[in-house]
Design a protein around this motif. Structure first.
Motif, PDB file in Angstrom:
ATOM      1  N   UNK A 117       0.852  -1.189   0.000  1.00  8.97           N
ATOM      2  CA  UNK A 117       0.000   0.000   0.000  1.00  8.97           C
ATOM      3  C   UNK A 117       0.889   1.240   0.000  1.00  8.97           C
ATOM      4  N   UNK A 118       0.392   2.332  -0.583  1.00  6.06           N
ATOM      5  CA  UNK A 118       1.236   3.518  -0.742  1.00  6.06           C
ATOM      6  C   UNK A 118       1.512   4.229   0.575  1.00  6.06           C
ATOM      7  N   UNK A 119       0.784   3.877   1.636  1.00  8.66           N
ATOM      8  CA  UNK A 119       1.098   4.441   2.949  1.00  8.66           C
ATOM      9  C   UNK A 119       2.526   4.108   3.353  1.00  8.66           C
ATOM     10  N   UNK A 120       3.046   2.980   2.864  1.00  8.69           N
ATOM     11  CA  UNK A 120       4.417   2.585   3.182  1.00  8.69           C
ATOM     12  C   UNK A 120       5.438   3.486   2.504  1.00  8.69           C
ATOM     13  N   UNK A 121       4.964   4.295   1.548  1.00  8.51           N
ATOM     14  CA  UNK A 121       5.837   5.240   0.856  1.00  8.51           C
ATOM     15  C   UNK A 121       5.437   6.684   1.167  1.00  8.51           C
ATOM     16  N   UNK A 122       4.714   6.858   2.253  1.00 10.81           N
ATOM     17  CA  UNK A 122       4.261   8.189   2.628  1.00 10.81           C
ATOM     18  C   UNK A 122       3.326   8.810   1.619  1.00 10.81           C
ATOM     19  N   UNK A 123       2.639   7.971   0.832  1.00 12.12           N
ATOM     20  CA  UNK A 123       1.737   8.476  -0.195  1.00 12.12           C
ATOM     21  C   UNK A 123       2.453   8.981  -1.434  1.00 12.12           C
ATOM     22  N   UNK A 124       3.782   8.798  -1.511  1.00 11.62           N
ATOM     23  CA  UNK A 124       4.570   9.310  -2.637  1.00 11.62           C
ATOM     24  C   UNK A 124       4.536   8.335  -3.807  1.00 11.62           C
ATOM     25  N   UNK A 125       3.969   8.776  -4.918  1.00  5.28           N
ATOM     26  CA  UNK A 125       3.948   7.943  -6.112  1.00  5.28           C
ATOM     27  C   UNK A 125       5.351   7.760  -6.665  1.00  5.28           C
ATOM     28  N   UNK A 126       6.177   8.797  -6.583  1.00  4.61           N
ATOM     29  CA  UNK A 126       7.543   8.711  -7.099  1.00  4.61           C
ATOM     30  C   UNK A 126       8.334   7.650  -6.342  1.00  4.61           C
ATOM     31  N   UNK A 127       8.207   7.623  -5.031  1.00  5.76           N
ATOM     32  CA  UNK A 127       8.937   6.629  -4.228  1.00  5.76           C
ATOM     33  C   UNK A 127       8.423   5.224  -4.518  1.00  5.76           C
ATOM     34  N   UNK A 128       7.111   5.087  -4.647  1.00  2.00           N
ATOM     35  CA  UNK A 128       6.527   3.771  -4.929  1.00  2.00           C
ATOM     36  C   UNK A 128       6.992   3.257  -6.292  1.00  2.00           C
ATOM     37  N   UNK A 129       6.999   4.129  -7.296  1.00  2.00           N
ATOM     38  CA  UNK A 129       7.441   3.708  -8.629  1.00  2.00           C
ATOM     39  C   UNK A 129       8.914   3.341  -8.634  1.00  2.00           C
ATOM     40  N   UNK A 130       9.735   4.142  -7.944  1.00  2.00           N
ATOM     41  CA  UNK A 130      11.164   3.859  -7.902  1.00  2.00           C
ATOM     42  C   UNK A 130      11.445   2.501  -7.259  1.00  2.00           C
ATOM     43  N   UNK A 131      10.553   2.075  -6.368  1.00  2.56           N
ATOM     44  CA  UNK A 131      10.695   0.783  -5.696  1.00  2.56           C
ATOM     45  C   UNK A 131      10.034  -0.332  -6.499  1.00  2.56           C
TER      46      UNK A 131
END
Length: 227
Positions: A117-131
């Motif tokens: 879930x994106x909460x694990x990335x602080x709601x950051x789409x950029x961080x989620x995509x990079x991961x």
């Protein structure tokens, strides 16, 4: 050839704070496991979304209240050839279509890098995509176009393997940057989504549209309304 069957158990708890349940138990689909592998199951669990799983991904001004969202826990095949448990948050109306898609992908052993879930990335789409994270609901603006709200804010859109399936925004910026090499769609490798493959066919079957057909393309993105 045998298949082990796994049914989705949908609890009345999904109807908390609601007048009626939107995901009827009678229509809960049954999923097949991978042929010949009796230990591999999709193993779906659907529930209301705990506040901690929403985090910064939901707040004032979001078009969908938290009560209309569902947390879907299910297994997926990883790039390591092993089964992993993943989590998606989706609109309640998107549960059945997406379970069909991910059941087909699971049976075909289509690999997914990770599903958190994106909460694990602080709601950051950029961080989620990079991961290289596969995700669905996130109350945010369109990446690369902050004037518009993303369809992910409604919970009826999903991004799959962003690095292997990059997005090119209206200004020509590639998201994530590590996905640049995968703009060559003839490039072979696991997790790449292609026209006519198991992923695009499954989404077509449920009436969802693929951003890979846009210009510029968004190869990772599928949505219920084509936006």
């Amino acid at each position: 050839m045998r298949y082990r069957l796994a049914a989705v158990a949908l609890s009345a708890a999904l109807c908390v704070s609601m007048s009626s349940c939107a995901v009827p138990e009678a229509s809960a689909p049954v999923f097949r496991a991978v042929p010949g592998d009796l230990t591999a199951e999709l193993a779906v669990r659907v529930s209301a979304v705990p506040a901690g799983k929403l985090g910064a991904g939901h707040g004032p001004g979001c078009p969908v209240p938290a009560g209309l969202l569902r947390l879907v826990r299910m297994n997926h095949w990883g790039f390591d050839g092993k089964v992993h448990q993943g989590e998606l948050i989706v609109h309640r109306d998107a549960v059945d279509p997406l379970l069909h898609v991910f059941a087909e992908a699971f049976e075909a052993r289509f690999p997914i890098r990770r599903m958190r879930v994106t909460a694990e990335y602080g709601g950051s789409d950029a961080r989620a995509m990079a991961h290289d994270n596969t995700s669905a609901f996130n109350c945010r603006q369109v990446t690369g176009d902050p004037r518009r709200q993303s369809r992910h804010a409604w919970g009826d859109a999903v991004d799959i393997n962003p690095v292997e399936n990059p997005y090119v925004d209206r200004y020509g910026v590639i998201h994530p940057p590590d996905g640049r090499a995968h703009l060559d769609r003839d490039r072979s490798g696991p997790g790449v989504i292609r026209p006519g493959d198991v992923v695009t066919r499954a989404f077509e079957e449920v009436g969802w549209s693929w951003g890979g057909e846009w210009s510029p393309p968004d190869y990772q993105h599928f949505s219920a309304n084509g936006a």
